[in-house]
Design an enzyme around this catalytic site. Sequence first.
Site: not given
Ligand code: NAD
Ligand code: WQD
Length: 346
Positions: A124, A148, A152
Amino acid sequence: MSILVTGGAGYIGSHTCVELLNEDYEIVVVDNFSNSKPESLNRVREITGKDFPVYKADILDREALTAVFKENDVEAIIHFAGLKAVGESVSNPLRYYENNITGTLNLCGVMEKFTVNKMVFSSSATVYGLQDGAPFHEDLPLQATNPYGRTKLMIEDILRDIYTANQNWGIALLRYFNPIGAHHSGLIGEDPNGVPNNLLPYISQVAVGKLKKLTVFGNDYPTHDGTGIRDYIHVVDLAKGHLKALEKVLNDKGVEAYNLGTGNGYSVLEMIQTFENVSCQKIPYDIQNRRPGDIAISFADPSKAQRGLNWQAEKDCHDMCLDSWQWQKNNPDGYAATEKQTEVKA
Ligand code: NAD
Ligand code: WQD
């Protein structure tokens, strides 16, 4: 030979399963459905017209993982399974360290036992922590600001150590920026539990009438309109990035980090405006204080992924908001309303 997709029922995982199946990869999904519904995988089958095995299993359960590897000829892993809510990780760090880190250690242990050493890992942009200026490139010093993010960072280090010890491994650490949007069919998309933490799901639920108004967290940032700037990336572009990374790890050894972002930043107010335009819905909002831990500006330098993976994002902000809206409008209650029984192997 199959690609094992952990967390394949989740938001990014389900979109990646579609792209893998479209490119004729065989896949196996492992998910414990702690943050997803089996219905997402029914929809993947509907979109692609293809079937695949699904194991309801926890990556913390080494025996269950071993059975998956015994029953399938696994060639590589795309490892999405993990918990991802920043605030929850602050209030319950042990759950995050156990699920994300112990889960990954288990998975790597089983991979080692079966001599499978190709992995694409969901990292991430959160690993860049508090930087002074954007764009963020892969060589910046890394830091985490919450448990979190620390999971990572730690997993990235663990995977680097695994490669140092055995240089047969091929590992891609994909640092996603802000994934939004949905498959253009409107059949799969983001289905958060409860009130969304992230901007786009929140805006979508206001647009569809499930939530009354959005809170904008701060309009006093040093940006052109005072609101936070992020690099939003369409989830289908992101999914395609995984296929490029998969090709890379299948063909090359080594461990490399890649930013998956567009390289463009949009403010909160610009996102609201674009969403209003594509949905023809008004998004009422209030400006409140900054959200603790938020940074002003985050966007990627995506040039390493372009050079090293031959990948770049294609969809723009309009496409992202339109596809998010299409999904939300078709599925106001996410997958819950239409959930059917999915065939799940024990
Ligand atoms: P999500 O929660 O929709 O998908 C994660 C999946 O993993 C879910 O289906 C959940 O049920 C499964 N899971 C969690 N723990 C588990 C376990 N112990 N065993 C088996 N399954 C398990 O999230 P997403 O948005 O699809 O994110 C996928 C990956 O990408 C995550 O690792 C997340 O940290 C990373 N990521 C997401 C974002 C984002 O903003 N969505 C940003 C950066 C990184
Ligand atoms: C985006 C912008 C908020 C909600 C998060 C995690 C990051 C990654 C992606 C997993 C910011 C603003 C948000 C609201 C708002 N996930 N905002 N009102 O914080 O960039 O990233 O998701 O790895 O680790 O921290 O994403 O969508 O929460 O926010 O004004 O109700 O929107 O302040 O500027 P963020 P976000």
